[in-house]
Design an enzyme around this catalytic site. Sequence first.
Site, PDB file in Angstrom:
ATOM      1  N   TYR A   1     -70.328  15.158 -26.800  1.00  0.00           N
ATOM      2  CA  TYR A   1     -69.775  16.597 -27.185  1.00  0.00           C
ATOM      3  C   TYR A   1     -70.395  17.817 -26.005  1.00  0.00           C
ATOM      4  O   TYR A   1     -70.087  18.917 -26.351  1.00  0.00           O
ATOM      5  CB  TYR A   1     -69.789  17.000 -28.682  1.00  0.00           C
ATOM      6  CG  TYR A   1     -68.893  16.208 -29.613  1.00  0.00           C
ATOM      7  CD1 TYR A   1     -67.680  16.491 -29.238  1.00  0.00           C
ATOM      8  CD2 TYR A   1     -69.099  15.459 -30.611  1.00  0.00           C
ATOM      9  CE1 TYR A   1     -66.500  15.837 -30.181  1.00  0.00           C
ATOM     10  CE2 TYR A   1     -68.570  14.743 -31.461  1.00  0.00           C
ATOM     11  CZ  TYR A   1     -67.064  15.068 -31.323  1.00  0.00           C
ATOM     12  OH  TYR A   1     -66.258  14.862 -32.152  1.00  0.00           O
TER      13      TYR A   1
ATOM     14  N   HIS B   1     -61.860  10.858 -33.685  1.00  0.00           N
ATOM     15  CA  HIS B   1     -61.911  11.550 -32.257  1.00  0.00           C
ATOM     16  C   HIS B   1     -60.913  10.671 -31.463  1.00  0.00           C
ATOM     17  O   HIS B   1     -60.834   9.356 -31.692  1.00  0.00           O
ATOM     18  CB  HIS B   1     -63.245  11.439 -31.734  1.00  0.00           C
ATOM     19  CG  HIS B   1     -63.345  11.623 -30.058  1.00  0.00           C
ATOM     20  ND1 HIS B   1     -63.347  13.019 -29.888  1.00  0.00           N
ATOM     21  CD2 HIS B   1     -63.353  10.827 -29.156  1.00  0.00           C
ATOM     22  CE1 HIS B   1     -63.264  12.803 -28.427  1.00  0.00           C
ATOM     23  NE2 HIS B   1     -63.471  11.667 -28.053  1.00  0.00           N
TER      24      HIS B   1
ATOM     25  N   LYS C   1     -64.843   8.955 -37.232  1.00  0.00           N
ATOM     26  CA  LYS C   1     -66.119   9.638 -37.754  1.00  0.00           C
ATOM     27  C   LYS C   1     -66.773   9.283 -38.991  1.00  0.00           C
ATOM     28  O   LYS C   1     -66.035   8.507 -39.791  1.00  0.00           O
ATOM     29  CB  LYS C   1     -65.526  11.054 -37.629  1.00  0.00           C
ATOM     30  CG  LYS C   1     -65.279  11.611 -36.313  1.00  0.00           C
ATOM     31  CD  LYS C   1     -65.191  13.096 -36.021  1.00  0.00           C
ATOM     32  CE  LYS C   1     -64.279  13.535 -34.858  1.00  0.00           C
ATOM     33  NZ  LYS C   1     -64.144  15.066 -34.966  1.00  0.00           N
TER      34      LYS C   1
ATOM     35  N   ASN D   1     -62.669  15.934 -39.685  1.00  0.00           N
ATOM     36  CA  ASN D   1     -61.055  15.798 -39.370  1.00  0.00           C
ATOM     37  C   ASN D   1     -61.257  14.345 -38.968  1.00  0.00           C
ATOM     38  O   ASN D   1     -60.234  13.886 -38.296  1.00  0.00           O
ATOM     39  CB  ASN D   1     -60.997  16.759 -38.213  1.00  0.00           C
ATOM     40  CG  ASN D   1     -61.508  16.637 -37.029  1.00  0.00           C
ATOM     41  OD1 ASN D   1     -62.479  15.904 -36.809  1.00  0.00           O
ATOM     42  ND2 ASN D   1     -61.365  17.447 -36.015  1.00  0.00           N
TER      43      ASN D   1
ATOM     44  N   GLU E   1     -65.715   8.679 -21.537  1.00  0.00           N
ATOM     45  CA  GLU E   1     -66.121   8.320 -22.751  1.00  0.00           C
ATOM     46  C   GLU E   1     -66.429   6.951 -23.084  1.00  0.00           C
ATOM     47  O   GLU E   1     -67.280   6.499 -23.651  1.00  0.00           O
ATOM     48  CB  GLU E   1     -65.382   9.203 -23.665  1.00  0.00           C
ATOM     49  CG  GLU E   1     -65.176  10.482 -24.000  1.00  0.00           C
ATOM     50  CD  GLU E   1     -64.452  11.199 -24.881  1.00  0.00           C
ATOM     51  OE1 GLU E   1     -64.468  12.439 -24.770  1.00  0.00           O
ATOM     52  OE2 GLU E   1     -63.444  10.777 -25.155  1.00  0.00           O
TER      53      GLU E   1
END
Length: 149
Positions: A49, A115, A9, A112, A126
Site C-alpha cells: 500500500y 483487493h 482481506k 471492503n 504486486e
Amino acid sequence: MERTFLAIKPDGVQRGLVGEIIGRFEAKGFKLVGMKLMTASRELAEQHYGVHKERPFFAGLVDFITSGPIVAMVWEGDGVVASARKMIGATNPLNSEPGTIRGDLAVNVGRNIIHGSDAVETAQQEISLWFKEEELSAWTPSLTPWIVE
Ligand code: DAT
Ligand code: MG
C-alpha cells in the site's frame, strides 16, 4: 497472458467468504495460477500500500491488513485486471453496484473484503511482491476451449 493480483482481506476470511469470492472468478472463466493463505508482515503491507503512505487512513489500513490471514492469489485471463476490478466494485461498498463483490457483501470502506490490482503494470509489481515465480503454476484447464475461442 494477462495476470492480476487479488487478495481476500482478513474480514473476508473471518466472515467465511473465501469460497464465495473464489467461486465468482472461477465461474467467470478466469484461471487461478497461484494462491496462499498467509498473514502479511507490516513491511509487506506497507510496500503493497506504499502509494497510500501519506493518506490519513494508511496506518489503520496496514493494521487491518496485517491483523489476520488473507488469501493472496494470482488470476490469469484476457483483460483480467480490468474485469476483476469491475467484479470487485467501487472502493466504498456503499457506492459499489449490486452484483459486484463489494456491492453484494460489504458496507464499509475499511472492511471492503478484497483487493485487486488497478492496472496491468501494478499487477506485475504486486505479483512479484507477494509471490515467488515457483509459487505460480502454468496449467491448461481442460475447459479452456469452452471458455475462450
Ligand atoms: P481499492 O482497494 O479499491 O484499489 P484504494 O487503492 O483507493 O482502493 O485504497 C486501498 C484501500 O484503502 C481500500 O481498499 C480501503 C482503504 N481506503 C481507501 N480509501 C479510504 C478511506 N477514505 N477511508 C478508509 N480507508 C480507505
Ligand atoms: Mg488500490
